[in-house]
Design a protein around this motif. Structure first.
Motif, PDB file in Angstrom:
ATOM      1  N   ILE A  31       0.842  -1.203   0.000  1.00 29.55           N
ATOM      2  CA  ILE A  31       0.000   0.000   0.000  1.00 29.55           C
ATOM      3  C   ILE A  31       0.878   1.255   0.000  1.00 29.55           C
ATOM      4  CG2 ILE A  31      -1.687   1.329   1.343  1.00 29.55           C
ATOM      5  CD1 ILE A  31      -2.918  -1.369   2.198  1.00 29.55           C
TER       6      ILE A  31
ATOM      7  N   LEU B 271       2.051   1.633  -3.496  1.00 26.12           N
ATOM      8  CA  LEU B 271       0.966   2.078  -4.380  1.00 26.12           C
ATOM      9  C   LEU B 271       0.646   3.555  -4.169  1.00 26.12           C
ATOM     10  CD1 LEU B 271      -1.486  -0.979  -4.271  1.00 26.12           C
ATOM     11  CD2 LEU B 271      -0.219  -0.128  -6.252  1.00 26.12           C
TER      12      LEU B 271
ATOM     13  N   ALA C 147      -7.129   7.891  -6.326  1.00 26.05           N
ATOM     14  CA  ALA C 147      -6.679   6.608  -5.780  1.00 26.05           C
ATOM     15  C   ALA C 147      -5.722   6.820  -4.619  1.00 26.05           C
ATOM     16  CB  ALA C 147      -6.018   5.780  -6.869  1.00 26.05           C
TER      17      ALA C 147
ATOM     18  N   ARG D 136      -5.616   9.283  -2.518  1.00 30.50           N
ATOM     19  CA  ARG D 136      -6.357   9.732  -1.346  1.00 30.50           C
ATOM     20  C   ARG D 136      -7.145   8.574  -0.737  1.00 30.50           C
ATOM     21  NH1 ARG D 136     -10.023  13.388  -3.413  1.00 30.50           N
ATOM     22  NH2 ARG D 136      -8.269  14.604  -4.145  1.00 30.50           N
ATOM     23  N   TYR D 137      -7.711   7.751  -1.594  1.00 30.24           N
ATOM     24  CA  TYR D 137      -8.477   6.590  -1.110  1.00 30.24           C
ATOM     25  C   TYR D 137      -7.592   5.670  -0.280  1.00 30.24           C
ATOM     26  CZ  TYR D 137     -10.508   1.870  -1.488  1.00 30.24           C
ATOM     27  OH  TYR D 137     -10.968   0.604  -1.224  1.00 30.24           O
TER      28      TYR D 137
ATOM     29  N   ASP E 226      -6.394   7.640   3.029  1.00 29.02           N
ATOM     30  CA  ASP E 226      -7.430   7.899   4.042  1.00 29.02           C
ATOM     31  C   ASP E 226      -8.059   6.621   4.583  1.00 29.02           C
ATOM     32  OD1 ASP E 226      -6.920  10.508   3.567  1.00 29.02           O
ATOM     33  OD2 ASP E 226      -8.806  10.968   2.561  1.00 29.02           O
ATOM     34  N   ASN E 227      -7.978   5.559   3.821  1.00 28.97           N
ATOM     35  CA  ASN E 227      -8.660   4.316   4.222  1.00 28.97           C
ATOM     36  C   ASN E 227      -7.680   3.160   4.395  1.00 28.97           C
ATOM     37  OD1 ASN E 227     -11.657   5.199   3.809  1.00 28.97           O
ATOM     38  ND2 ASN E 227     -10.560   5.881   1.981  1.00 28.97           N
TER      39      ASN E 227
ATOM     40  N   ALA F 127      -8.648  -0.012   6.445  1.00 31.06           N
ATOM     41  CA  ALA F 127      -9.702  -0.806   5.804  1.00 31.06           C
ATOM     42  C   ALA F 127      -9.183  -1.493   4.545  1.00 31.06           C
ATOM     43  CB  ALA F 127     -10.885   0.093   5.470  1.00 31.06           C
ATOM     44  N   VAL F 128      -8.414  -0.756   3.762  1.00 28.11           N
ATOM     45  CA  VAL F 128      -7.870  -1.331   2.527  1.00 28.11           C
ATOM     46  C   VAL F 128      -6.931  -2.490   2.855  1.00 28.11           C
ATOM     47  CG1 VAL F 128      -6.347  -0.868   0.555  1.00 28.11           C
ATOM     48  CG2 VAL F 128      -8.142   0.761   1.145  1.00 28.11           C
TER      49      VAL F 128
ATOM     50  N   GLU G 109      -7.131  -4.490   5.364  1.00 25.74           N
ATOM     51  CA  GLU G 109      -7.949  -5.648   5.715  1.00 25.74           C
ATOM     52  C   GLU G 109      -8.511  -6.320   4.467  1.00 25.74           C
ATOM     53  OE1 GLU G 109      -8.254  -7.202   8.667  1.00 25.74           O
ATOM     54  OE2 GLU G 109      -6.629  -5.791   9.042  1.00 25.74           O
ATOM     55  N   ILE G 110      -8.984  -5.489   3.545  1.00 25.37           N
ATOM     56  CA  ILE G 110      -9.514  -6.038   2.284  1.00 25.37           C
ATOM     57  C   ILE G 110      -8.421  -6.825   1.557  1.00 25.37           C
ATOM     58  CG2 ILE G 110     -10.375  -5.420  -0.024  1.00 25.37           C
ATOM     59  CD1 ILE G 110     -11.638  -2.886   1.340  1.00 25.37           C
ATOM     60  N   ALA G 111      -7.231  -6.243   1.521  1.00 26.12           N
ATOM     61  CA  ALA G 111      -6.122  -6.876   0.801  1.00 26.12           C
ATOM     62  C   ALA G 111      -5.696  -8.183   1.465  1.00 26.12           C
ATOM     63  CB  ALA G 111      -4.945  -5.905   0.729  1.00 26.12           C
TER      64      ALA G 111
ATOM     65  N   LYS H 223      -7.501 -10.152   3.253  1.00 26.36           N
ATOM     66  CA  LYS H 223      -8.543 -11.157   2.968  1.00 26.36           C
ATOM     67  C   LYS H 223      -8.416 -11.666   1.527  1.00 26.36           C
ATOM     68  CE  LYS H 223     -13.562 -11.591   3.150  1.00 26.36           C
ATOM     69  NZ  LYS H 223     -14.821 -10.835   3.155  1.00 26.36           N
ATOM     70  N   ALA H 224      -8.201 -10.740   0.604  1.00 24.72           N
ATOM     71  CA  ALA H 224      -8.101 -11.114  -0.817  1.00 24.72           C
ATOM     72  C   ALA H 224      -6.917 -12.033  -1.073  1.00 24.72           C
ATOM     73  CB  ALA H 224      -7.983  -9.854  -1.667  1.00 24.72           C
ATOM     74  N   ARG H 225      -5.811 -11.739  -0.411  1.00 25.08           N
ATOM     75  CA  ARG H 225      -4.586 -12.515  -0.653  1.00 25.08           C
ATOM     76  C   ARG H 225      -4.651 -13.904  -0.045  1.00 25.08           C
ATOM     77  NH1 ARG H 225      -0.698  -8.550  -2.239  1.00 25.08           N
ATOM     78  NH2 ARG H 225      -1.622  -7.946  -4.221  1.00 25.08           N
TER      79      ARG H 225
END
Lengths: 617, 66
Positions: B15, B18, B30, B32-33, B36-37, B40-41, B43-45, B47-49
């Motif tokens: 991250i 990126l 992107a 800023r997303y 700022d997050n 959360a991002v 956690e999403i990553a 889980k995805a991995r």
């Protein structure tokens, strides 16, 4: 200089190798993996390209990915933000949400963005360069990218025969852009106008494709086919959705569509209010009672006929509006460029009805990249880098669509040997071959025809084709029942010798290399007096998507058409792609044998070898 | 370090990279997303991995846009 262009990750993965300004090889991954529209990393297509050119990956100077992944993700975040702001302002359904308030848990991220973020991490989409570097074991700095529509522009112009042309791209969406007008001159492409999301003619057409019960990215041809059975009764309603701007651009009214953050379907409740309920996939379609089973009640038949008419009218309406938009954009592009030479790419450029009108009604010298969709961007990415970054002189134009897997006689022998078929003839010459094949075709046989290198692009052009007698009124039904299993409203296309094309079809073929008819990318009317002569390829509206063939473009196929003419008086064959429904076109002899063995094709021709499914040859 | 901790550390590094790349490219939405997050991002990553790399996207329409 050796440049490898690759596209993958979204749909239609492909690879193409440019060697010193010549397309050495190009292939689509689906042909090798047998997964239609395969989006995976194109390992096998790359291996094919390198082997075909006799090049090692270490010898490739640059590897170019076909779009800017980071810019694409930026668009996805932007689109989510726009939609969330609209919701916050009460403009649309859903509770208000403020995206940029820092999320402390995943539940604070808008669901669409969470799903995309998840998908991008899962599939490593953020780092396409790293993925390529890792997959091919090459240094990261050997890999680069070009923007999506720059790839389309390059595929359209640099492979064309023109030194000066208007260049137009139109598709669903790349990073942000959905259409671009540019001027191509020599080795330079100068952008003049870009249209960005949410305004997209490709997505509008796809939305209607989904509404009409067809799969997006696959069923657009079916919309074109269905349109022939309808009248554009909904033209005004569809046309209201589109604003054509004086600068050549266009805007799409958004109330009917969900182009920013689609969750499943691309249309809204407002769309349904205007156009009614969507058509069920695989729903019966018929325009006359005799097309329906006898066991239906009159009421059931009447309802099918009514709904079929309704959906066909919608298809005709969106098709007409799309043609109008394409003619508008191309007219402005031509005026800007100061030339009647026009190059098209992007998935919308596969709208062969519109292409036919651009040729016949507007008189443009048209070039459409044969793989106009994202597969073609493998060539486009390599070509864009070659000219615009490496500053090399203009590459060779598109000499042939036969860039794929060659037919290896050793593979033919091996595949046939284990096929279990016993009736096999191998001819000593092409002359003997075409005499034999024309004889069985004239006798009503359906023939699988595999010759030379496979086609680049979605159309079968006499290298991986199923051929049949176009003069036989029953042939459309026969081919459908035995092998294609397609919807009955879809037409079959003709291949015709170029010298005879204008006798049967209402257009004057441009025999210059690169005319769309060489690639079966333009629809033209069948001459009124010929419709009854070639009923198997004459569509409901009296048109056909014509492929012209010359002795130079495909010598063996041309000889076959001439041999067929000597027997039946018509140098035209029905030519459809050699595949089963839902599968990609066959590539290797083994693929062809497999399809042959489970279909009702009568003869399989692999080079000069003819295999029969019948007891007697 | 446990596997999940190692994965989480890798994701945070990714991250960071990126965010730098998005900023360098001028892709402010992107950048800023992710900034700022970040939690959360991440956690999403993570889980995805942990999931197999199969494609299970809701429709070809959505797929073609992503």
């Amino acid at each position: 200089m050796k440049v490898l262009g690759i596209s993958f990750g979204f749909h239609d993965s492909a690879a193409a190798l440019l060697v010193d300004g010549r397309i050495a090889a190009a292939g689509q991954e689906e042909r090798f993996t047998r997964i239609k529209h395969d989006a995976e990393f194109p390992r096998r297509a790359i291996a094919f390209c390198l082997a075909q050119a006799g090049v090692a990956i270490a010898d490739v100077d640059r590897i170019v990915y076909y779009e800017n992944a980071l810019k694409k993700f930026d668009r996805i975040v932007w689109a989510t933000n726009v939609r969330e702001q609209q919701r916050a302002n009460g403009g649309l359904m859903g509770r208000a949400r403020t995206l940029w308030k820092a999320a402390t848990s995943t539940k604070d991220v808008p669901p669409y963005l969470e799903a995309v973020t998840h998908s991008w991490f899962k599939l490593d989409k953020f780092d396409a360069i790293g993925r390529i570097s890792s997959e091919l074991a090459v240094p990261r700095d050997k890999v680069t990218f070009v923007d999506h529509h720059d790839s389309h522009l390059a595929a359209a112009f640099y492979t064309s025969p023109f030194d000066h042309a208007a260049v137009v791209t139109m598709d669903g969406v790349g990073e942000y852009e959905t259409a671009v007008i540019a001027v191509g001159r020599g080795a330079a492409i100068e952008r003049r106008l870009a249209i960005s999301l949410p305004h997209s003619i490709g997505l509008l057409y796809s939305a209607f494709t989904a509404f009409l019960g067809f799969e997006v990215n696959e069923g657009e041809y079916k919309v074109m086919g269905m349109a022939a059975f309808g009248e554009p009764r909904y033209y005004d309603a569809v046309r209201k959705l589109i604003t054509l701007r004086d600068d050549g651009g266009f805007e799409i009214e958004q109330s009917c569509f969900e182009f920013l953050t689609p969750s499943l379907l691309p249309y809204t409740d407002e769309f349904l209010r205007r156009f009614g309920a969507p058509r069920e996939p695989e729903a019966d379609f018929a325009v006359q009672r005799s097309d329906l089973p006898d066991n239906l009640t009159d009421a059931e038949a009447a309802e099918i006929l009514r709904s079929s008419r309704h959906y066909a009218d919608l298809a005709a309406s969106v098709q007409r509006c799309t043609e109008e938009l394409m003619l508008h954009v191309v007219a402005k592009a031509s005026a800007i460029a100061g030339t009647r030479n026009v190059c098209l790419a992007g998935g919308v450029a596969l709208n062969s009805l519109a292409n036919g009108r651009l040729i016949r009604e507007c008189g443009y010298n048209l070039f459409v990249h044969p793989a106009a969709g994202d597969a073609g961007n493998a060539i486009g990415a390599a070509a864009s880098y070659y000219h615009r970054v490496a500053n090399k002189p203009r590459m060779q134009g598109f000499a042939s669509p036969y860039l794929g897997t060659p037919l290896d006689p050793v593979d033919v022998k091996a595949a046939v040997a284990v096929s279990g078929f016993e009736e096999i003839t191998t001819h000593a010459s092409d002359e003997a071959l075409v005499e034999h094949v024309s004889e069985v075709l004239a006798g009503g046989a359906v023939v699988g025809w595999v010759q030379g290198q496979a086609e680049w692009g979605p159309r079968a052009l006499g290298a991986r084709s199923i051929l049949a007698d176009a003069t036989n009124p029953a042939m459309k039904r026969i081919v459908n029942e035995r092998v294609k299993f397609r919807e009955l409203f879809r037409p079959f296309a003709p291949a015709v010798t170029a010298e005879a094309a204008s006798q049967y079809f209402d257009f004057e073929p441009n025999l210059a290399t690169g005319a769309p008819e060489y690639y079966m990318l333009a629809v033209h009317p069948v001459r009124a007096e010929k419709k009854s002569v070639i009923p198997a390829i004459t569509h409901a509206d009296g048109t056909a998507r014509v492929q012209i063939v010359t002795a130079a473009s495909n010598p063996t196929f041309h000889a076959l058409l001439k041999a067929f003419e000597r027997r039946k008086g018509v140098p035209i064959l029905m030519n459809t792609s050699f595949n089963l429904r839902g599968e990609p076109m066959v590539d290797s002899p083994r693929d062809a044998i497999r399809t042959f063995s489970i279909s009702g094709i009568d003869y399989l021709v692999l080079g000069r070898t003819v295999v029969s499914s019948r007891v007697e040859l | 370090m446990t596997d999940i901790a190692a994965l989480r550390a890798d994701v945070h590094k990714e991250i960071d990279r990126l965010i730098a790349e998005f900023k360098a490219g001028g892709f402010d939405n992107a950048a800023r997303y992710l900034t700022d997050n970040r939690a959360a991002v991440a956690e999403i990553a993570v889980k995805a991995r942990q999931e197999p790399r199969t494609r299970e996207l809701p429709s070809p329409f959505v797929y073609s846009m992503q």
